[in-house]
Scaffold this active site. Structure first.
Site, PDB file in Angstrom:
ATOM      1  CG  ASP A  37      -1.925   1.112   1.230  1.00  0.00           C
ATOM      2  OD1 ASP A  37      -1.840   1.976   0.333  1.00  0.00           O
ATOM      3  OD2 ASP A  37      -2.793   1.137   2.126  1.00  0.00           O
ATOM      4  CG  HIS A  38       4.562   1.639  -1.217  1.00  0.00           C
ATOM      5  ND1 HIS A  38       5.888   1.984  -1.302  1.00  0.00           N
ATOM      6  CD2 HIS A  38       4.481   0.736  -0.211  1.00  0.00           C
ATOM      7  CE1 HIS A  38       6.583   1.314  -0.399  1.00  0.00           C
ATOM      8  NE2 HIS A  38       5.744   0.542   0.273  1.00  0.00           N
ATOM      9  N   GLY A 106       4.335   2.366   9.113  1.00  0.00           N
ATOM     10  CA  GLY A 106       4.490   3.166   7.911  1.00  0.00           C
ATOM     11  C   GLY A 106       5.909   3.542   7.549  1.00  0.00           C
ATOM     12  CD  GLU A 107       6.986   1.526   4.588  1.00  0.00           C
ATOM     13  OE1 GLU A 107       6.093   1.936   3.812  1.00  0.00           O
ATOM     14  OE2 GLU A 107       6.967   0.389   5.095  1.00  0.00           O
ATOM     15  CG  ASN A 110       4.520   4.856   0.951  1.00  0.00           C
ATOM     16  OD1 ASN A 110       4.613   4.927  -0.261  1.00  0.00           O
ATOM     17  ND2 ASN A 110       5.094   3.880   1.653  1.00  0.00           N
TER      18      ASN A 110
END
Length: 328
Positions: A37-38, A106-107, A110
Site C-alpha cells: 500500500d504505497h 508506515g514509511e 508514503n
C-alpha cells in the site's frame, strides 16, 4: 501446513496488470495474495504506485479462493483509522470473508505526502496502537466517539459490517512492538526469519490468555529468470533499496533519497540477499529459513514487472510444488 502467497507489488506494476497477475496466481495454486500500500515506488525505475484499496476491490471480484491481505497499510497519517475501518469492512464484504487487514507504522516515503510530518518510531507505534483500538471499535458496528492522544472520532458508525469479522495482522520488529501489539491484533507480520521474534510473540499472547492459533506472515523477494545475469541486473535496478534495512527505509522521504542511499550497492550485494536466476532449489532454500523460524504464511515477491508473466507461466507452479514438498 505452511501457506505460500503471491505479492501484488504495487510499486512495480500497473493496476490492470496486477489484477491479471492475481487471477493467474490463484489459478496456479497460491494460497493467499498480499498487496503493498504505497503512494510512491521505492525507486523511480519501478515506476508505479496504484491505490491498494481500489486494486484489492477489483481483485476480490476477479478471484474466488485466495485470501487477501494489505501488506501493509499505515492507518495513522495518510489515512485516518476511521477511513481504514470502512475500507476494510467493505473489502471483507466484497471478498466474502477472505480479507485480513495488515497494518504497520508506515514509511516516510508514503506518509509525508499529506504534509503532516514524520513522527519518531515510538510515536508512530503509539499512534498505530490507538488506530487499531479505534478500528476494532468501529468493526462492532456501534456508534463510536473517541478522543485520544492522536485521533478523534466524532459519531462514526460503519453501516456495512461484514458477517465474517476482519482479522488484523500487525507488522512488528522487536520486543517493544511485540509487547504492544500481541494483545491487540490477531496475527504477526514480519519481514525477517527471526525465530526469537516469533517465539516471543507466541509467549506474549499465551501470557495474556489469547488463542494460540496466531498466524505468522512473512515475505521474501526472489528474482526468477532463465538468465541469471538478467535476473541479477533486474533485482539490482529495482530492489537494491532492500539492502538498507527497515530502520533506514522507514525514514527516507523520496525515490531520489533511495537512489542516493543505494548508489554504492553492487549487483553482487543484491544477489547475495535475493535468490536470482533459474535455480528453483536455491529459492526453496532461501524460503526455508522462514518456515524453520515458525512462519505459517510466506509471500513471494517476484521482482520486476518485466518477466512477471514468464514467472507465472513457467516457474510458479513447479516452485510451489517444491516449496510444499520441502515444507512438509
Amino acid at each position: 501446513m505452511t501457506r505460500f502467497g503471491y505479492t501484488l507489488m504495487t510499486e512495480q506494476s500497473g493496476p490492470k496488470q496486477l489484477v491479471e497477475y492475481a487471477v493467474s496466481a490463484e489459478r496456479l495454486g497460491f494460497d493467499f495474495e498480499v498487496s503493498s500500500d504505497h503512494y510512491s515506488p521505492w525507486l523511480a525505475a519501478q515506476g508505479h504506485a496504484p491505490n491498494a484499496w481500489t486494486l484489492l476491490g477489483a481483485v476480490a471480484q476477479a478471484t474466488e479462493r485466495v485470501e487477501l491481505f494489505t501488506y501493509v497499510t499505515c492507518p495513522t497519517v495518510r489515512y485516518h483509522p476511521a477511513v481504514v475501518a470502512q475500507q476494510a469492512a467493505t473489502l471483507q464484504i466484497l471478498a466474502d470473508g477472505r480479507f485480513t487487514l495488515g497494518v504497520g507504522s508506515g514509511e516516510n516515503l508514503n506518509e509525508h505526502v499529506v504534509g503532516q510530518g514524520w513522527p519518531t518510531i515510538k510515536r508512530r507505534q503509539d499512534m498505530l496502537r490507538e488506530a487499531v483500538q479505534i478500528i476494532r471499535e468501529l468493526f462492532t458496528g456501534e456508534l463510536v466517539d473517541w478522543k485520544g492522544d492522536y485521533f478523534e472520532v466524532d459519531s462514526a458508525r460503519l453501516w456495512d459490517v461484514p458477517e465474517v469479522p476482519v482479522a488484523i495482522a500487525a507488522a512488528v520488529s522487536g520486543e517493544r512492538s511485540v509487547e504492544t501489539f500481541s494483545p491487540l491484533v490477531d496475527h504477526l507480520i514480519a519481514v525477517e526469519p527471526d525465530k526469537e521474534l516469533v517465539d516471543g510473540w507466541h509467549a506474549a499472547r499465551k501470557g495474556t490468555g489469547l488463542p494460540g492459533d496466531s498466524r505468522i506472515v512473512g515475505q521474501i523477494p526472489i528474482c526468477w529468470d532463465t538468465d541469471e545475469a538478467a535476473a541479477v541486473a533486474r533485482a539490482h535496478e529495482q530492489f537494491r533499496w532492500f539492502a538498507g534495512g527497515w530502520s533506514v527505509n522507514a525514514d527516507l522521504p523520496t525515490t531520489a533519497g533511495f537512489a542516493g542511499a543505494t548508489q554504492f550497492v553492487r549487483e553482487e550485494d543484491v544477489a547475495s540477499s535475493i535468490p536470482c536466476g533459474p535455480d528453483l532449489d536455491a529459492i526453496v532454500e532461501a524460503v526455508r529459513k522462514y518456515w524453520e523460524a515458525g512462519f505459517t504464511d510466506i509471500a513471494l515477491v517476484q521482482v520486476g514487472d518485466e518477466g512477471q508473466d514468464r514467472f507465472l507461466d513457467q516457474a510458479a507452479a513447479p516452485l510451489l510444488d517444491k516449496l510444499r514438498k520441502a515444507a512438509g
